[in-house]
Design an enzyme around this catalytic site. Structure first.
Site, PDB file in Angstrom:
ATOM      1  CG  HIS A  71     -18.012   9.124   5.183  1.00 57.60           C
ATOM      2  ND1 HIS A  71     -18.564  10.260   5.705  1.00 57.60           N
ATOM      3  CD2 HIS A  71     -18.201   8.152   6.107  1.00 57.60           C
ATOM      4  CE1 HIS A  71     -19.050   9.994   6.918  1.00 57.60           C
ATOM      5  NE2 HIS A  71     -18.846   8.738   7.182  1.00 57.60           N
ATOM      6  CG  HIS A  88     -10.479   5.223   0.292  1.00 62.72           C
ATOM      7  ND1 HIS A  88      -9.405   4.555   0.878  1.00 62.72           N
ATOM      8  CD2 HIS A  88     -10.457   6.477   0.788  1.00 62.72           C
ATOM      9  CE1 HIS A  88      -8.805   5.372   1.717  1.00 62.72           C
ATOM     10  NE2 HIS A  88      -9.410   6.538   1.679  1.00 62.72           N
ATOM     11  CG  HIS A 128     -11.515  11.013   0.993  1.00 61.57           C
ATOM     12  ND1 HIS A 128     -12.072  10.776   2.224  1.00 61.57           N
ATOM     13  CD2 HIS A 128     -10.469  10.134   0.886  1.00 61.57           C
ATOM     14  CE1 HIS A 128     -11.380   9.827   2.846  1.00 61.57           C
ATOM     15  NE2 HIS A 128     -10.411   9.418   2.062  1.00 61.57           N
ATOM     16  CD  GLU A 143     -10.053  12.796   3.837  1.00 57.88           C
ATOM     17  OE1 GLU A 143      -9.245  11.869   3.947  1.00 57.88           O
ATOM     18  OE2 GLU A 143     -10.989  12.992   4.618  1.00 57.88           O
ATOM     19  CG  HIS A 164      -6.628   8.727   0.388  1.00 62.59           C
ATOM     20  ND1 HIS A 164      -7.393   9.100   1.472  1.00 62.59           N
ATOM     21  CD2 HIS A 164      -5.985   9.845  -0.016  1.00 62.59           C
ATOM     22  CE1 HIS A 164      -7.196  10.383   1.730  1.00 62.59           C
ATOM     23  NE2 HIS A 164      -6.353  10.868   0.843  1.00 62.59           N
ATOM     24  CB  THR A 201      -8.051  11.512   6.520  1.00 68.14           C
ATOM     25  OG1 THR A 201      -8.830  10.513   5.805  1.00 68.14           O
ATOM     26  CG2 THR A 201      -6.681  11.671   5.905  1.00 68.14           C
TER      27      THR A 201
HETATM   28  C1  LIG Z   1     -10.794   1.536   9.642  1.00 66.43           C
HETATM   29  O1  LIG Z   1     -10.014   1.767   8.502  1.00 66.43           O
HETATM   30  C2  LIG Z   1      -9.890   3.041   8.043  1.00 66.43           C
HETATM   31  C3  LIG Z   1     -10.540   4.109   8.637  1.00 66.43           C
HETATM   32  C4  LIG Z   1     -10.343   5.399   8.137  1.00 66.43           C
HETATM   33  C5  LIG Z   1      -9.533   5.595   7.035  1.00 66.43           C
HETATM   34  C6  LIG Z   1      -9.306   6.977   6.531  1.00 66.43           C
HETATM   35  O2  LIG Z   1      -7.898   7.239   6.506  1.00 66.43           O
HETATM   36  C7  LIG Z   1      -7.563   7.515   5.242  1.00 66.43           C
HETATM   37  S1  LIG Z   1      -6.003   7.729   4.778  1.00 66.43           S
HETATM   38  N1  LIG Z   1      -8.614   7.572   4.409  1.00 66.43           N
HETATM   39  C8  LIG Z   1      -9.711   7.262   5.121  1.00 66.43           C
HETATM   40  O3  LIG Z   1     -10.858   7.212   4.686  1.00 66.43           O
HETATM   41  C9  LIG Z   1      -8.900   4.504   6.443  1.00 66.43           C
HETATM   42  O4  LIG Z   1      -8.126   4.747   5.337  1.00 66.43           O
HETATM   43  C10 LIG Z   1      -7.175   3.736   4.990  1.00 66.43           C
HETATM   44  C11 LIG Z   1      -9.069   3.230   6.941  1.00 66.43           C
HETATM   45 ZN   LIG Z   2      -8.884   8.209   2.542  1.00 60.54          ZN
END
Ligand SMILES: COc1ccc([C@H]2OC(=S)NC2=O)c(OC)c1
Ligand SMILES: [Zn+2]
Length: 229
Positions: free
Chosen positions: A66, A95, A97, A107, A120, A202
Site C-alpha cells: 500500500h 511510511h 500513503h 489519508e 506518517h 488508519t
Molecule cells: C500492524 O501495524 C500497523 C497497521 C496499520 C497501520 C496504519 O496506521 C497508520 S497510522 N498508518 C498505517 O498504515 C500502522 O501504522 C503505524 C501499523
Molecule cells: Zn500510515
C-alpha cells in the site's frame, strides 16, 4: 470478505469491521479535518511539542503493498509535550500513503481536500509500555506525526533518498537497503502548527491507540516523488 483488506467495495473500509472489530469503533482514523470547528487549546501552546531525532544509516525500505515503510527504531529519539502529557514517545518507523494520481493519496483530508500523499512518523509511548506491540494495545500507546505532501516543482532531497530505491522493490514484501543517511527531522515542515485528536491506526487492525498530530503546513515534493508505480 476477501482475505486481504484493501479499498475496493468488497474489502474496503466499509467492511473492515467484519474481520477487524476495532474498525467499527468511535475514534477511527483518518478523519476530515474541518478547520472551522477545530478549536485552539491554550494548554497545548503552554506545553510545546518537542522532537529530537538521530540521523540513521543502514535503514531498509519495505514495499507494503500500500506504499513504502522504513523501520527506524531510534532509542535516542524523543517526541514529547503538546498533547502527549508527561509521556515520552520514541520513533519506531515512518511510511507513506499516496494515490494513483497526485489529486489524491493522503489519508486525512482538510475541509474535504485530499493532498497528494501523507507521511506518517510513528512513535510509541516508552514511559508507560515495554514495546511497540504492547503500546499499540492502549489508547495512549502511539503518537503519529502526519505530514501532507503537496506537489510542486521542488524535489524534496530526503524523500528522494527513499523513493530513489523504489525501483528495486516493485512488489509487495520486497525489501532493499537505503544507501543514504536519513534524518527524520528534515521531513517536517518549517511551520509547526498542527491539529491533534485521539484516533486510530488508519488501516487494519485499526487499533484505537493513536494520538494524532497532523501538521497544517504540507511539504513540497515533485509529481514523480509521490506517484511512483
Ligand atoms: C500492524 O501495524 C500497523 C497497521 C496499520 C497501520 C496504519 O496506521 C497508520 S497510522 N498508518 C498505517 O498504515 C500502522 O501504522 C503505524 C501499523
Ligand atoms: Zn500510515
Amino acid at each position: 470478505m476477501a482475505a486481504e483488506w484493501g479499498y475496493s467495495p468488497t474489502n474496503g473500509p466499509d467492511v473492515w469491521a467484519r474481520l477487524f472489530p476495532q474498525a467499527g469503533g468511535a475514534r477511527q482514523s483518518p478523519v476530515d479535518i474541518c478547520t472551522s470547528i477545530a478549536s485552539s487549546d491554550s494548554n497545548l501552546e503552554m506545553k510545546k511539542l518537542t522532537f529530537a531525532y538521530e540521523s540513521q544509516s543502514d535503514l531498509r525500505i519495505l514495499n507494503t503493498g500500500h506504499g513504502w515503510k522504513v523501520e527506524a527504531p531510534q532509542s535516542g529519539s524523543r517526541l514529547e509535550g503538546g498533547p502527549l502529557g508527561e509521556d515520552i514517545y520514541q520513533l519506531e518507523q515512518f511510511h507513506c500513503h499516496w494515490g494513483e494520481t497526485s489529486a489524491e493519496g493522503s489519508e486525512h483530508t482538510v475541509d474535504g481536500r485530499a493532498y497528494a500523499g501523507e507521511l506518517h512518523l510513528v512513535h510509541w509511548n516508552t514511559t508507560k509500555y515495554q514495546s511497540f506491540a504492547e503500546a499499540a494495545q492502549h489508547p495512549d500507546g502511539l503518537a503519529v506525526l502526519g505530514v501532507f505532501f503537496d506537489v510542486g516543482n521542488e524535489s524534496n532531497d530526503e524523500i528522494e533518498k527513499i523513493v530513489s530505491t523504489l525501483s528495486e522493490i516493485k512488489f509487495k514484501g520486497q525489501f532493499t537497503d537505503i544507501p543514504d543517511v536519513i534524518d527524520p527531522t528534515t521531513f517536517l515542515p518549517s511551520g509547526l502548527g498542527y491539529w491533534t485528536y485521539l484516533g486510530s491506526l488508519t488501516t487494519p487492525p485499526c487499533n484505537e491507540c493513536v494520538i494524532w498530530i497532523v501538521y497544517k503546513e504540507p511539504i513540497t515534493v515533485t509529481e514523480e516523488q509521490v506517484t511512483y508505480h
